[in-house]
Design a protein around this motif. Structure first.
Motif, short mmCIF file in Angstrom:
data_model
loop_
_atom_site.label_atom_id
_atom_site.label_comp_id
_atom_site.label_asym_id
_atom_site.label_seq_id
_atom_site.Cartn_x
_atom_site.Cartn_y
_atom_site.Cartn_z
N SER A 199 55.25 48.35 64.21
CA SER A 199 55.66 48.59 62.96
C SER A 199 56.88 49.88 63.87
CB SER A 199 55.08 48.78 62.25
OG SER A 199 54.04 50.25 62.71
N MET A 200 57.35 50.70 62.57
CA MET A 200 58.88 51.54 62.60
C MET A 200 57.87 52.70 63.49
SD MET A 200 62.27 50.05 60.20
CE MET A 200 61.76 52.00 60.33
N ASP A 201 56.56 52.53 62.41
CA ASP A 201 56.57 53.70 62.13
C ASP A 201 55.06 53.48 64.03
OD1 ASP A 201 54.28 51.83 60.78
OD2 ASP A 201 53.71 54.46 59.93
N GLY A 202 55.50 52.99 64.20
CA GLY A 202 54.93 53.05 66.17
C GLY A 202 53.36 52.30 66.10
N VAL A 203 52.88 51.58 64.25
CA VAL A 203 52.23 50.89 64.05
C VAL A 203 51.37 49.54 65.39
CG1 VAL A 203 49.86 50.01 62.76
CG2 VAL A 203 51.14 52.21 62.22
N GLN A 204 50.45 49.33 66.33
CA GLN A 204 50.14 47.67 66.48
C GLN A 204 49.06 46.49 66.31
OE1 GLN A 204 49.32 47.96 70.83
NE2 GLN A 204 47.52 49.25 71.16
N GLU A 205 48.35 47.56 65.28
CA GLU A 205 47.24 47.25 64.44
C GLU A 205 47.40 46.10 63.56
OE1 GLU A 205 43.20 48.41 62.56
OE2 GLU A 205 44.59 49.80 63.53
N ASN A 206 46.97 44.59 63.96
CA ASN A 206 46.76 43.67 62.93
C ASN A 206 48.13 42.83 62.78
OD1 ASN A 206 43.65 43.88 62.99
ND2 ASN A 206 43.55 45.33 61.28
N PRO A 207 48.82 43.01 63.93
CA PRO A 207 50.40 41.96 63.51
C PRO A 207 50.73 41.18 63.10
CG PRO A 207 49.75 42.36 66.33
CD PRO A 207 48.81 42.76 65.15
N HIS A 208 49.19 39.95 63.40
CA HIS A 208 49.63 38.89 61.98
C HIS A 208 49.18 39.07 60.49
CE1 HIS A 208 44.89 39.68 62.38
NE2 HIS A 208 44.99 39.66 61.21
N GLU A 209 48.57 40.29 60.24
CA GLU A 209 48.60 40.56 58.97
C GLU A 209 50.61 41.70 58.16
OE1 GLU A 209 46.11 44.37 58.27
OE2 GLU A 209 44.18 42.46 58.70
N TRP A 210 51.06 42.03 59.51
CA TRP A 210 52.81 42.12 58.69
C TRP A 210 53.52 41.52 59.53
CZ3 TRP A 210 54.28 44.38 63.18
CH2 TRP A 210 53.37 44.93 64.23
N SER A 211 53.70 40.79 60.18
CA SER A 211 55.06 40.43 61.77
C SER A 211 54.75 39.15 60.62
CB SER A 211 54.41 40.53 62.60
OG SER A 211 53.53 39.38 62.76
N LEU A 212 54.48 38.27 60.43
CA LEU A 212 55.09 36.90 60.22
C LEU A 212 56.14 36.70 58.85
CD1 LEU A 212 51.49 34.48 60.48
CD2 LEU A 212 52.47 35.35 62.21
N VAL A 213 56.51 37.96 58.30
CA VAL A 213 57.72 37.23 57.23
C VAL A 213 59.14 37.63 58.25
CG1 VAL A 213 57.63 39.79 56.58
CG2 VAL A 213 58.65 38.48 54.72
N TYR A 214 58.89 37.90 58.98
CA TYR A 214 59.69 38.26 60.05
C TYR A 214 60.39 37.08 61.02
CZ TYR A 214 58.87 43.03 57.68
OH TYR A 214 59.73 44.35 57.20
N ALA A 215 59.06 36.19 60.76
CA ALA A 215 59.38 35.24 62.06
C ALA A 215 60.51 34.17 61.46
CB ALA A 215 58.76 34.72 61.86
#
Length: 193
Positions: free
Chosen positions: A11-27
């Motif tokens: 994320s922009m604040d550097g979080v890498q945890e559980n990306p499947h919960e927040w990244s797919l909307v950008y795919a």
């Protein structure tokens, strides 16, 4: 010599945890094409225990069927996988090999073998160890335009490590892939031009 490529969502604040919960909307299609090209440039996956267990739990059950077979899923499920762990007794996912002992020496040997890139998802303890031993050729951080405000941060527990920018890729969804090559520890006083 084969290259070890680390790919991690943040994320922009550097979080890498559980990306499947927040990244797919950008795919977007271009994002997915880049991810596919990255995967198909490799013929092996390298994982620590945590990533392996998460992937082994979810990927085998994903569908490869339908009018347009999912070659990405097929590739992940059938390609060679190397798992570095001191606690696992076996790695049962198709084509998985458990690497015991010194991870740096095991990866050094993998790099000497003929083949394509070795792709590693995530930036945890294994990536940190391999980078410290100058065994990572590139780290690709996929920065997503979201602030999470909580979660495991990228590069938690790392020592100071310097990088040179190798390239960038920007997608219409606002995701930017920042590709960096680590500067070897022996050159830590390296000055940029």
């Amino acid at each position: 010599m084969r290259k070890v490529i680390v790919s991690v969502f943040a994320s922009m604040d550097g979080v890498q945890e559980n990306p499947h919960e927040w990244s797919l909307v950008y795919a977007t299609p271009e994002y997915e094409s880049y991810a596919r090209d990255q995967l198909f440039a490799a013929d092996a996956l390298l994982m620590g225990r945590v990533t392996y267990q998460g992937f082994a739990e979810s990927w085998p059950s994903m569908s490869e069927e339908g009018p347009a077979p999912d070659d990405f899923t097929h590739r992940i499920n059938t390609m060679q996988k190397y798992v570095v762990s001191t606690t696992l007794d076996e790695a049962g996912w198709t084509n998985s090999t458990l690497l015991k002992g010194d991870p740096a020496e095991a990866v050094r040997e993998l790099r000497r073998q003929p083949g394509q890139d070795i792709l590693m998802y995530g930036c945890g303890e294994l990536a940190r160890t391999l980078t410290r031993h100058d065994l990572v050729d590139e780290i690709r951080v996929w920065v997503h335009p979201v602030v999470l405000g909580r979660g495991e941060s990228l590069f938690t527990g790392w020592d100071e490590t310097r990088f040179c920018l190798a390239g960038t890729r920007t997608f219409a969804s606002g995701v930017v892939v920042l590709a960096h090559t680590p500067i070897p520890a022996a050159e830590k006083d390296h000055r940029l031009p």
